[in-house]
Design an enzyme around this catalytic site. Structure first.
Site, short mmCIF file in Angstrom:
data_model
loop_
_atom_site.label_atom_id
_atom_site.label_comp_id
_atom_site.label_asym_id
_atom_site.label_seq_id
_atom_site.Cartn_x
_atom_site.Cartn_y
_atom_site.Cartn_z
N GLY A 56 0.86 -1.28 0.01
CA GLY A 56 0.09 -0.07 -0.04
C GLY A 56 0.74 1.18 -0.07
CB CYS A 83 5.45 -4.30 0.47
SG CYS A 83 6.37 -2.63 0.34
CE1 TYR A 84 1.08 1.05 5.39
CE2 TYR A 84 -0.46 -0.92 5.54
CZ TYR A 84 -0.15 0.48 5.98
OH TYR A 84 -0.92 1.29 6.84
CG HIS A 170 5.85 -5.64 -4.29
ND1 HIS A 170 4.44 -5.37 -4.02
CD2 HIS A 170 6.58 -4.70 -4.01
CE1 HIS A 170 4.51 -4.33 -3.24
NE2 HIS A 170 5.51 -3.51 -3.30
CD GLU A 172 2.74 -8.16 -5.44
OE1 GLU A 172 3.30 -8.97 -4.83
OE2 GLU A 172 2.42 -7.12 -5.18
N GLY A 226 -19.99 -7.74 -26.52
CA GLY A 226 -18.64 -7.69 -25.76
C GLY A 226 -18.39 -9.18 -25.21
CB VAL A 227 -15.38 -10.70 -23.50
CG1 VAL A 227 -14.71 -11.85 -23.05
CG2 VAL A 227 -14.57 -10.29 -24.85
CG ASP A 228 -17.07 -8.69 -19.36
OD1 ASP A 228 -16.27 -9.37 -19.60
OD2 ASP A 228 -17.12 -7.54 -18.95
CB SER A 229 -22.90 -9.35 -22.46
OG SER A 229 -22.59 -9.15 -23.60
CB SER A 230 -20.26 -13.13 -25.45
OG SER A 230 -20.47 -12.09 -26.31
CE LYS A 368 -12.94 -8.21 -20.52
NZ LYS A 368 -14.02 -7.53 -20.77
#
Ligand code: XMP
Length: 512
Positions: A56, A83-84, A170, A172, A226-230, A368
């Protein structure tokens, strides 16, 4: 109560919290991001296998620095502070945190100095990625130090008996070479996760849950292409088949062949109950004479809702509205922002607060890239699932000023040539977003022996991770040359092509 194996990410406002959550999921464990002030009761309810405290931007030593409930360290649940998060844990448990004599940014070399389950299999020395001005000077009682750098004496510390671990760097980010190993060690050797998070497993569970929830009632879905609704539609179709009706509002502002592609996937391939409403003329009439970008966006959004609700009103007995809401839309962050920051252009572009349907949001747990992976598991075409981002208002915000049928036709063709050449050059997976823009200016040219006075096309191509910042893509000159030659030759009324070489910021990706 869903008892799936979960690791919690407690967010202290880090730009990387979501990245940590994704890395955990990539390692096969479901993760949730919660704000730093989450109550111990909520945590007990979720019963996570482990807790990760994010980094953070704050200084642990400031009076108003975000903290967490000390009970989190005494629940018998392993904790990894990053980290934080590591500094906060040290500070709260009685160790000493101080301004670092030499702040560290970027790549550093870590040496492993002690035995640690977290560092099993980590080479020493090893490249790690740091970003801190505060450091742990003395770890809390019971902690031992298991790694250091030249300037950071406590790079990793741990109290294995209590299951508490802190890393100053980090794990990640990709620059930390051993990051995946460290996260997997935490998940599997410290938290003893089983690793049950897979897309096909998620799909099976969601299909069961949707069937149990919906029964034989009717669901409608606003498909934007779009991708999400599809992906949401494909998933719910798998669960309830013909009890799902998809309404595809084709506003006529899509790219070349896009509307037909959506129709062929859902109507012809999937055989869904599919209604396509062609309303290009209706939109063009509403947009006539309008040149302000935000006004254009608002008109398009309102019109979408009107067309959708008018069409839905003709359908009998609809109980549920399917939405492609995804996890980043609902995440509560550590800085106090919450679901209220959902972008207005998401999903159906801001439906009224009270719709006469129950919302069905089967993707609200997914990032996503997981939505895309689910799309592939569901059998959607690779091309559809991995498409570049495309704004809801479509080509209307790529035609500067007033939108007309003539300009739409020119832009569609020019954009098609651009995309075709980028794909042929094999650059489509390297460039994050690339499209043509019609600024509406005309200039003088000469073709054959004729003087022309025609439109300019702007090419926009950017590299980016999340669209928040972007750099212009270094497309090779030969490719740009081919694009320019083809555009001027193949697209009527185009006599000049320019390439946009501004980053975001100061520009935006779209021109409007
Ligand atoms: P900007 O232009 O703000 O774009 O740098 C960042 C990302 O957001 C997309 N974008 C939109 N998407 N409705 C959308 O659904 C919109 O009104 C809109 N405006 C921009 C843009 O394509 C890029 O990916």
């Amino acid at each position: 109560m869903d008892r799936r194996e979960t690791v919690l990410i407690i967010d202290f406002g880090a730009q990387y919290s979501q990245l940590i959550a994704r890395r955990v999921r990539e390692a096969g464990v479901y993760s949730m991001v919660l704000p730093h002030d989450v109550s111990p009761d909520r945590v007990r309810d979720i019963a996570p296998k482990g807790i990760i405290l994010s980094g953070g931007p704050s200084n642990v030593l400031d009076a108003d620095a975000p903290g967490c409930d000390p009970a989190l360290f005494a629940m018998g649940i392993p904790v990894l502070g990053i980290c934080y998060g590591a500094q906060l844990m040290t500070h709260m448990l009685g160790g000493e945190v101080a301004p670092a004599p030499k702040p560290e940014y970027g790549k550093q070399t870590m040496r492993v100095t002690g035995d640690s389950p977290l560092l099993a299999g980590v080479a020493s020395p090893s490249v790690i990625w740091m970003s801190h001005t505060i450091y742990i000077k003395r770890p809390a009682e019971g902690f031992s130090v298991t790694a250091e750098t030249d300037t950071c004496p406590v790079t990793v510390c741990e109290d294995a008996d209590r299951g508490l671990y802190g890393v100053q760097f980090h794990p990640e980010v990709v620059h930390t070479k051993c990051g995946t190993t460290i996260l997997r060690n935490f998940l599997y050797d410290v938290c003893h996760c089983a690793g049950t998070w897979t897309m096909s497993g998620f799909m099976e569970k969601q299909i069961e849950a949707i069937r149990a929830e919906v029964g034989d009632k009717r669901v409608i879905c606003a498909l934007s292409g779009g991708v999400d609704s599809s992906v949401a539609a494909a998933l719910v179709y798998r669960a309830i088949g013909q009890n799902l009706t998809c309404i595809f509002v084709d506003h006529g502002l899509l790219r070349k062949n896009e509307g037909d592609m959506v129709e062929s996937v859902f109507k012809d391939k999937f055989k869904m109950d599919f209604i396509r409403v062609n309303c290009e003329e209706r939109y063009l009439a509403k947009l006539a004479g309008v040149s302000d970008p935000e006004t254009k966006r608002k008109i398009i959004g309102h019109e979408f809702i009107d067309v959708f609700t008018e069409t839905a009103a003709d359908l009998p007995d609809v109980s549920y509205l399917l939405q492609g809401t995804i996890y980043p839309d609902v995440i509560e962050s550590g800085t106090g922002k919450n679901a209220a920051v959902i972008k207005s252009h998401h999903n159906v572009g801001g439906l009224p607060d009270h719709v006469p349907f129950t919302l069905l949001e089967p993707l609200r747990d997914l990032f996503k890239d997981e939505v895309r992976a689910l799309g592939e598991v569901l059998g959607l075409d690779h091309e559809l699932v991995w498409r570049q981002p495309f704004p809801g208002p479509g080509l209307a915000i790529r035609i500067l000023g007033e939108v007309t049928a003539e300009k739409l036709a020119i832009l569609r063709e020019a954009d098609f040539v651009f995309r075709d050449e980028i794909a042929k050059a094999g650059l489509d997976s390297e460039i994050w977003q690339y499209f043509a823009v019609l600024p509406g200016t005309r200039s003088v040219g000469v073709m054959g022996d004729e003087r022309t006075y025609d439109y300019t096309i702007g090419l926009r191509a950017v590299t980016s991770v999340d669209g928040m910042t972007a750099d212009w893509a270094r497309i090779p000159h030969e490719v740009l040359e081919r694009i320019s030659t083809r555009m001027v030759n193949e697209v009527a009324h185009v006599n000049r092509v320019v390439y946009d070489i501004t980053a975001k910021p100061p520009s935006t990706i779209e021109w409007e």
